[in-house]
Motif scaffolding. Structure first.
Motif, short mmCIF file in Angstrom:
data_model
loop_
_atom_site.label_atom_id
_atom_site.label_comp_id
_atom_site.label_asym_id
_atom_site.label_seq_id
_atom_site.Cartn_x
_atom_site.Cartn_y
_atom_site.Cartn_z
N GLU A 121 0.85 3.63 -6.26
CA GLU A 121 0.70 4.84 -7.46
C GLU A 121 -0.51 4.77 -7.89
O GLU A 121 -1.35 5.41 -8.31
N THR A 122 -0.58 3.48 -8.49
CA THR A 122 -1.98 3.03 -9.11
C THR A 122 -3.05 3.27 -8.46
O THR A 122 -4.21 3.86 -8.97
N GLU B 266 1.97 -0.52 -7.27
CA GLU B 266 0.68 -0.64 -6.89
C GLU B 266 -0.03 0.59 -6.03
O GLU B 266 -1.13 1.10 -6.21
#
Length: 156
Positions: free
Chosen positions: A151-152, A149
């Motif tokens: 990194e997103t 999450e």
């Protein structure tokens, strides 16, 4: 960041080496073996490179074990534009992130079961890292997001 850990099985010890992205806490490469030779660490690094495909030089920090400082590891690292870094003797903060991961995997997985075989432990480690830790386990240092999450959100 590299680090290794071991767990007992009915067949003998199973060693785990990891490569962890310091920014997202994601385990981007890992490997298991029945030994603690350089190949174990090299395999974890090899697993990390296709996931990250670094366009710029990266720093790879580890502890001072001979498997991390060998020529066998240094030469391919240079070819991949990976700069090896080792901590000072007795400096525990250098590897705190990796140590934290191994405390978590021990507490949440490895110490909660007995392992009849290395294959059984390896499968459980795969499920833990790829199915739980990277995707769903929340980290207070990431604002209570999982590594995936986080990194997103960074990519958005």
């Amino acid at each position: 960041m590299w680090r290794h850990h071991l767990t007992p099985t009915a067949e003998g010890w199973l060693y785990l080496a990891t490569v962890i992205d310091i920014a997202s806490r994601r385990v981007v490469g890992w490997s298991t073996a029945d030994h603690l030779r350089t190949e174990l660490v090299a395999d974890a690094r090899t697993a990390a490179c296709p996931q990250r495909r670094p366009a710029h030089p990266v720093i790879f920090h580890s502890d001072r074990g001979c498997q991390y400082t060998s020529r066998e590891l240094a030469s391919p690292a240079a070819e991949l534009n990976v700069h090896l870094s080792v901590g000072r003797t007795g400096q525990r903060w250098d590897n705190a992130l990796a140590a934290s991961f191994f405390i978590i995997i021990k507490r949440e997985l490895l110490d909660t079961n007995t392992w009849p075989s290395r294959a059984a432990a390896r499968t459980a480690i795969f499920d833990f890292i790829e199915g739980w830790y990277n995707l769903h386990r929340l980290h207070n240092s990431l604002g209570y997001h999982s590594p995936a999450e986080y990194e997103t959100a960074l990519a958005a």
